[in-house]
Design a protein around this motif. Structure first.
Motif, PDB file in Angstrom:
ATOM      1  N   UNK A 218      36.903  40.226  34.350  1.00 32.67           N
ATOM      2  CA  UNK A 218      36.001  41.061  33.536  1.00 32.67           C
ATOM      3  C   UNK A 218      35.306  42.137  34.371  1.00 32.67           C
ATOM      4  N   UNK A 219      36.051  42.740  35.287  1.00 30.14           N
ATOM      5  CA  UNK A 219      35.440  43.850  36.024  1.00 30.14           C
ATOM      6  C   UNK A 219      36.365  45.056  35.936  1.00 30.14           C
ATOM      7  N   UNK A 220      36.028  45.905  35.005  1.00 29.00           N
ATOM      8  CA  UNK A 220      36.856  47.098  34.745  1.00 29.00           C
ATOM      9  C   UNK A 220      36.414  48.222  35.677  1.00 29.00           C
ATOM     10  N   UNK A 221      37.370  48.776  36.371  1.00 26.70           N
ATOM     11  CA  UNK A 221      37.067  49.850  37.323  1.00 26.70           C
ATOM     12  C   UNK A 221      37.053  51.184  36.589  1.00 26.70           C
ATOM     13  N   UNK A 222      36.014  52.013  36.875  1.00 23.35           N
ATOM     14  CA  UNK A 222      35.955  53.311  36.198  1.00 23.35           C
ATOM     15  C   UNK A 222      36.006  54.476  37.172  1.00 23.35           C
ATOM     16  N   UNK A 223      35.716  54.195  38.452  1.00 31.31           N
ATOM     17  CA  UNK A 223      35.709  55.304  39.403  1.00 31.31           C
ATOM     18  C   UNK A 223      36.253  54.871  40.760  1.00 31.31           C
ATOM     19  N   UNK A 224      37.038  55.735  41.361  1.00 32.89           N
ATOM     20  CA  UNK A 224      37.541  55.475  42.720  1.00 32.89           C
ATOM     21  C   UNK A 224      37.191  56.703  43.554  1.00 32.89           C
ATOM     22  N   UNK A 225      36.435  56.490  44.635  1.00 31.17           N
ATOM     23  CA  UNK A 225      35.989  57.622  45.438  1.00 31.17           C
ATOM     24  C   UNK A 225      36.572  57.498  46.849  1.00 31.17           C
ATOM     25  N   UNK A 226      37.332  58.504  47.241  1.00 31.56           N
ATOM     26  CA  UNK A 226      38.035  58.450  48.515  1.00 31.56           C
ATOM     27  C   UNK A 226      37.181  59.054  49.616  1.00 31.56           C
TER      28      UNK A 226
END
Ligand SMILES: Cc1cc2nc3c(=O)[nH]c(=O)nc-3n(C[C@H](O)[C@H](O)[C@H](O)COP(=O)(O)OP(=O)(O)OC[C@H]3O[C@@H](n4cnc5c(N)ncnc54)[C@H](O)[C@@H]3O)c2cc1C
Length: 468
Positions: A218-226
């Motif tokens: 139940x942990x939906x990822x919404x952002x990925x920052x490189x």
């Protein structure tokens, strides 16, 4: 900070975690999964029924080897007796037999043509895009029923409507999906060359072997920052995780929902995929096999909405319905009504009914096979062998694991690891011109060319009469 963060606990994400752990047990791995259950499209339903992917052909070597290594039992699918009838809309009408022959010939033609299309080796021109699969089907087949079947099949394989996919794009997808004849065997008419396994057992072995890995559900990822030397991942509830490498083990149509900064270069960008389609898998059980009374095998296909079903055990049917968003609650009544029309009104009163809805994977993108710095692409939609199938999920998962190891512990990667992910299970050969010509000689062509020949003949006769 973790060494590897995997987004998505589907078959590809779990395979990556397993491979990395097997090669380098000292690396720290965390998996983030949006759902409450793991497995993605092979997860069992709330009622513990296996309604997702669980069939393979022996040439799907990556999944086959994994199941063998995990000692997951594979049983051959038992074909139903040839003496029994199927209830397919394709079997209806005076020309049913020719329509089926036409369909077979058309699929053979596409399989041969697809070998000339290698993903990434041509540029899609705007005029190519105008000639859709729908046009190609209409131009190549004469019978309405075989046309309808083929359009449903295109949607099943690619996740997009035949109107929205060009002929060139479809050929490219077929090239990386195996071939249409084996997909037909896998999804619609399983023969005894198809194996079935228990997805519950496979997930059980994964969980046992991935004990040191932390899996957060139940942990939906919404952002990925490189960043320069690490990647930061944000969940919907604002929790932040950092890792040296991130594997995106989610199908392309779900990557769309993740905000990636800085924006990924154009060549990695997922194209606009159009409307999303859904696939509802069902199991319906009766007190007795009512279809047998009419001499039917239980194999069932109806065109609108596309429904495929087949006998599962003596008294039950399994299959799926393809539909647009919002139809999930209507599926039960639509299905039972269609079954009743074919097999009798008793079909409206099952003793057991289960269904599970999955978002259909779209394969319109070109598979991204090279990582973008510390972001690594995985999932069946990024595979190059049996894309869209279980084998694709395992192949892309293994490839992502090798890429992660090449960044973190390059010394641990040996040539066998590289060979394993490149190994082609399908031997491609260029078809001869004669084969191609033979396969394109279908009923439609025969009808069109006979009409032209007849008109030419009449005109010549008419001219002959005038001049004499
Ligand atoms: C009904 C059905 C029957 C099938 N039958 C067969 C078959 O018989 N044979 C065959 O070869 N193939 C079959 N397939 C296809 C096969 O099951 C899939 O190709 C394969 O399981 C895909 O695995 P995956 O890991 O790439 O993606 P998925 O299984 O979709 O896994 C992706 C995971 O990522 C999670 N996720 C998504 N977004 C996020 C996010 N933002 N944050 C965190 N997590 C996220 C999802 O919840 C999911 O668990 C079938 C598919 C369906 C739907």
């Amino acid at each position: 900070m973790f060494d590897v963060l995997i987004i998505g606990a589907g078959l590809s994400g779990l395979t990556s975690a397993y491979k990395i752990l097997k090669k380098e047990p000292s690396l720290t791995i965390k998996i983030l999964e949006a759902n409450n259950t793991i497995g993605g499209q092979i997860a069992t339903s709330k009622s513990n029924e296996e309604l997702g992917g669980r069939k393979l052909t022996a040439d799907q070597t990556h999944i086959y080897n994994l199941l063998t290594e995990f000692e997951v039992h594979m049983k051959r699918h038992l074909p139903i007796s040839k003496n029994l009838k199927r209830s397919w809309s394709l079997d209806i009408g005076n020309f049913a037999f020719i329509a089926k022959l036409e369909l077979q010939r058309y699929m053979n033609h596409l399989d041969l043509r697809s070998q000339l299309f290698r993903p990434g080796t041509y540029e899609l021109k705007s005029e190519d895009r105008k000639y859709t699969m729908c046009h190609h089907i209409n131009d190549s087949m004469l019978f309405q029923n075989s046309r309808k079947f083929m359009k449903s099949f295109v949607r099943l394989v690619t996740g997009v409507d035949a109107n929205d996919i060009s002929f060139v794009e479809f050929m490219n997808i077929v090239h990386s999906c195996g071939n249409l004849k084996s997909l037909m065997k896998l999804y619609i008419e399983p023969s005894n060359s198809v194996f079935e396994f228990s997805s519950e057992q496979l997930l059980g072995v994964f969980l046992a072997r991935l004990e040191p890995v932390s899996i957060k559900r139940q942990s939906k990822v919404v952002e990925v920052c490189h960043h320069n030397d690490y990647v930061e991942v944000t969940e919907t509830n604002g929790s932040i995780h950092c890792a040296r490498v991130v594997i995106l083990a989610i199908p392309c149509n779900q990557i769309e929902d993740i905000f990636i900064t800085p924006p990924i270069p154009l060549e990695y960008e997922i194209p606009y995929l159009g409307d999303k389609y859904y696939i509802t898998s069902f199991l319906v059980e009766y007190d007795e096999p009512h279809w047998r009374r009419g001499g039917f095998s239980g194999s069932f296909y109806s065109a609108d909405p596309p429904i495929f079903a087949q006998q599962h055990k003596q008294t039950s049917l399994v299959g799926y319905v393809m539909h647009e968003h919002g139809f999930e609650l209507l599926i039960r009544s639509i299905l039972l009504k269609s079954l009743a029309e074919s097999f009798g009104k008793e079909m409206t009163e099952p003793v057991k009914y289960h269904q599970q809805t999955f978002e259909q994977i779209s394969l319109m993108n070109l598979p991204c096979t090279t990582p973008w710095n510390r972001i690594i692409w995985s999932s069946t939609s990024m595979a190059t062998l049996y894309r869209g199938c279980l084998n694709g999920a395992v192949q892309s998962g293994l490839r992502a694991a090798v890429h992660a190891l090449l960044i973190l512990r390059p010394q641990s990667v040996i040539w066998q690891d590289l060979a394993e992910i490149q190994k082609a299970s399908v031997v491609y050969r260029y078809p001869s011109h004669w084969d191609l010509m033979k396969s394109s000689w279908n009923v439609y062509n025969t009808a069109v060319y006979s009409t032209i020949a007849l008109v030419a003949f009449c005109m010549l006769r008419y001219r002959h009469k005038i001049f004499n």
